[in-house]
Design a protein around this motif. Structure first.
Motif, PDB file in Angstrom:
ATOM      1  N   GLY A   1      30.028  29.889 -47.734  1.00 48.80           N
ATOM      2  CA  GLY A   1      29.912  31.404 -47.829  1.00 48.80           C
ATOM      3  C   GLY A   1      30.491  32.090 -46.474  1.00 48.80           C
ATOM      4  O   GLY A   1      31.418  33.035 -46.402  1.00 48.80           O
ATOM      5  N   GLN A   2      29.892  31.541 -45.424  1.00 48.75           N
ATOM      6  CA  GLN A   2      30.468  32.113 -44.063  1.00 48.75           C
ATOM      7  C   GLN A   2      32.006  32.165 -44.007  1.00 48.75           C
ATOM      8  O   GLN A   2      32.857  32.859 -43.720  1.00 48.75           O
ATOM      9  CB  GLN A   2      29.801  31.319 -42.888  1.00 48.75           C
ATOM     10  CG  GLN A   2      28.455  31.502 -42.769  1.00 48.75           C
ATOM     11  CD  GLN A   2      27.693  30.913 -41.680  1.00 48.75           C
ATOM     12  OE1 GLN A   2      27.873  29.656 -41.764  1.00 48.75           O
ATOM     13  NE2 GLN A   2      26.843  31.451 -40.807  1.00 48.75           N
TER      14      GLN A   2
ATOM     15  N   LEU B   1      39.849  27.160 -40.658  1.00 45.61           N
ATOM     16  CA  LEU B   1      39.144  27.635 -42.103  1.00 45.61           C
ATOM     17  C   LEU B   1      39.596  26.661 -43.104  1.00 45.61           C
ATOM     18  O   LEU B   1      38.736  26.178 -43.994  1.00 45.61           O
ATOM     19  CB  LEU B   1      39.346  29.105 -42.556  1.00 45.61           C
ATOM     20  CG  LEU B   1      38.810  30.067 -41.390  1.00 45.61           C
ATOM     21  CD1 LEU B   1      38.915  31.495 -41.925  1.00 45.61           C
ATOM     22  CD2 LEU B   1      37.351  29.851 -40.866  1.00 45.61           C
ATOM     23  N   ASP B   2      40.705  26.275 -43.219  1.00 50.53           N
ATOM     24  CA  ASP B   2      41.119  25.345 -44.381  1.00 50.53           C
ATOM     25  C   ASP B   2      40.503  23.990 -44.222  1.00 50.53           C
ATOM     26  O   ASP B   2      39.991  23.364 -44.924  1.00 50.53           O
ATOM     27  CB  ASP B   2      42.699  25.206 -44.194  1.00 50.53           C
ATOM     28  CG  ASP B   2      43.397  26.567 -44.841  1.00 50.53           C
ATOM     29  OD1 ASP B   2      42.741  27.121 -45.491  1.00 50.53           O
ATOM     30  OD2 ASP B   2      44.472  26.760 -44.485  1.00 50.53           O
ATOM     31  N   GLU B   3      40.500  23.478 -42.682  1.00 48.34           N
ATOM     32  CA  GLU B   3      39.816  22.229 -42.427  1.00 48.34           C
ATOM     33  C   GLU B   3      38.229  22.370 -42.663  1.00 48.34           C
ATOM     34  O   GLU B   3      37.687  21.346 -43.040  1.00 48.34           O
ATOM     35  CB  GLU B   3      40.079  21.890 -40.899  1.00 48.34           C
ATOM     36  CG  GLU B   3      41.561  21.655 -40.570  1.00 48.34           C
ATOM     37  CD  GLU B   3      42.434  22.603 -40.451  1.00 48.34           C
ATOM     38  OE1 GLU B   3      42.153  23.788 -40.664  1.00 48.34           O
ATOM     39  OE2 GLU B   3      43.769  22.465 -40.047  1.00 48.34           O
ATOM     40  N   ALA B   4      37.633  23.759 -42.262  1.00 50.68           N
ATOM     41  CA  ALA B   4      36.441  23.661 -42.392  1.00 50.68           C
ATOM     42  C   ALA B   4      36.123  23.647 -44.114  1.00 50.68           C
ATOM     43  O   ALA B   4      34.882  22.828 -44.418  1.00 50.68           O
ATOM     44  CB  ALA B   4      35.922  25.137 -41.991  1.00 50.68           C
ATOM     45  N   LEU B   5      36.667  24.171 -44.787  1.00 52.74           N
ATOM     46  CA  LEU B   5      36.989  24.014 -46.278  1.00 52.74           C
ATOM     47  C   LEU B   5      36.964  22.642 -46.857  1.00 52.74           C
ATOM     48  O   LEU B   5      35.938  22.044 -47.443  1.00 52.74           O
ATOM     49  CB  LEU B   5      37.598  24.812 -47.139  1.00 52.74           C
ATOM     50  CG  LEU B   5      37.289  26.377 -47.018  1.00 52.74           C
ATOM     51  CD1 LEU B   5      38.608  27.247 -47.641  1.00 52.74           C
ATOM     52  CD2 LEU B   5      35.980  26.693 -47.920  1.00 52.74           C
TER      53      LEU B   5
ATOM     54  N   ALA C   1      30.266  15.129 -41.450  1.00 48.42           N
ATOM     55  CA  ALA C   1      31.188  16.022 -42.315  1.00 48.42           C
ATOM     56  C   ALA C   1      30.741  17.397 -42.067  1.00 48.42           C
ATOM     57  O   ALA C   1      31.648  18.329 -41.789  1.00 48.42           O
ATOM     58  CB  ALA C   1      31.291  15.544 -43.587  1.00 48.42           C
ATOM     59  N   TYR C   2      29.167  17.741 -42.027  1.00 53.15           N
ATOM     60  CA  TYR C   2      28.968  19.172 -42.060  1.00 53.15           C
ATOM     61  C   TYR C   2      29.392  19.660 -40.562  1.00 53.15           C
ATOM     62  O   TYR C   2      29.592  20.807 -40.322  1.00 53.15           O
ATOM     63  CB  TYR C   2      27.502  19.062 -42.445  1.00 53.15           C
ATOM     64  CG  TYR C   2      26.852  20.570 -42.059  1.00 53.15           C
ATOM     65  CD1 TYR C   2      26.900  21.420 -43.286  1.00 53.15           C
ATOM     66  CD2 TYR C   2      26.272  21.007 -41.126  1.00 53.15           C
ATOM     67  CE1 TYR C   2      26.528  22.751 -43.010  1.00 53.15           C
ATOM     68  CE2 TYR C   2      25.857  22.260 -40.701  1.00 53.15           C
ATOM     69  CZ  TYR C   2      26.007  23.198 -41.959  1.00 53.15           C
ATOM     70  OH  TYR C   2      25.569  24.410 -42.041  1.00 53.15           O
ATOM     71  N   ASP C   3      28.824  18.891 -39.496  1.00 53.50           N
ATOM     72  CA  ASP C   3      28.935  19.249 -38.122  1.00 53.50           C
ATOM     73  C   ASP C   3      30.675  19.402 -37.921  1.00 53.50           C
ATOM     74  O   ASP C   3      31.108  20.468 -37.248  1.00 53.50           O
ATOM     75  CB  ASP C   3      28.744  18.211 -37.316  1.00 53.50           C
ATOM     76  CG  ASP C   3      27.254  18.241 -37.029  1.00 53.50           C
ATOM     77  OD1 ASP C   3      26.576  19.149 -37.862  1.00 53.50           O
ATOM     78  OD2 ASP C   3      26.533  16.944 -36.623  1.00 53.50           O
ATOM     79  N   VAL C   4      31.470  18.532 -38.564  1.00 52.50           N
ATOM     80  CA  VAL C   4      32.983  18.916 -38.439  1.00 52.50           C
ATOM     81  C   VAL C   4      33.242  20.302 -38.998  1.00 52.50           C
ATOM     82  O   VAL C   4      34.063  21.002 -38.687  1.00 52.50           O
ATOM     83  CB  VAL C   4      33.684  17.764 -38.909  1.00 52.50           C
ATOM     84  CG1 VAL C   4      35.365  18.066 -38.936  1.00 52.50           C
ATOM     85  CG2 VAL C   4      33.306  16.664 -37.801  1.00 52.50           C
ATOM     86  N   SER C   5      32.875  20.486 -40.387  1.00 53.48           N
ATOM     87  CA  SER C   5      33.292  21.497 -40.952  1.00 53.48           C
ATOM     88  C   SER C   5      32.648  22.809 -40.097  1.00 53.48           C
ATOM     89  O   SER C   5      33.266  23.761 -40.145  1.00 53.48           O
ATOM     90  CB  SER C   5      32.403  21.636 -42.411  1.00 53.48           C
ATOM     91  OG  SER C   5      32.529  22.984 -43.241  1.00 53.48           O
TER      92      SER C   5
END
Length: 132
Positions: free
Chosen positions: A50-51, A25-29, A12-16
């Protein structure tokens, strides 16, 4: 109910992070929310958020996430550097924001020295165990 296997958090972190790099950015969030659901003490997720919020020009929310990362690990040098960057952006945007620039730089320098010292100690421990 989200499964808690460590690989799921990592994925999940890697996909974000990938979504962030692709400006999705919406998908990253969304995927960072999944990370927080899996482990709300994972400092890297809050720094990534934060980024993301910096890219979205939501500096106050970016600062909140960076501060959360620092609350989890007060010595997290990357978060301290990013915090300084956000505070600089905020001060440029709002000249009435007050902060002690020199103190933040010194605190960041101290965190980096501490991280290097801890790394050196662990490396020495590993080397001494290997010599036995």
């Amino acid at each position: 109910l989200i499964p808690t296997h460590p690989d799921i958090l990592s994925t999940a972190y890697d996909v974000s992070q990938s979504a962030y790099e692709l400006d999705l950015l919406d998908e990253a969030l969304l995927y960072s929310d999944i990370c927080i659901g899996l482990n709300n003490k994972y400092k890297f997720t809050y720094l990534l958020r934060g980024q993301i919020y910096i890219k979205m020009n939501e500096l106050d929310i970016a600062l909140e996430n960076i501060d959360t990362s620092l609350a989890i690990d007060p010595g997290y040098a990357d978060a301290k550097v990013m915090r300084l960057e956000v505070l600089t952006l905020l001060s440029d945007k709002n000249s009435d924001i007050k902060y002690n620039h020199d103190a933040i730089i010194e605190e960041t320098r101290q965190a980096e020295l501490l991280m290097k010292s801890e790394f050196d100690n662990k490396l020495n421990d590993l080397q001494s165990k290997g010599d036995k």
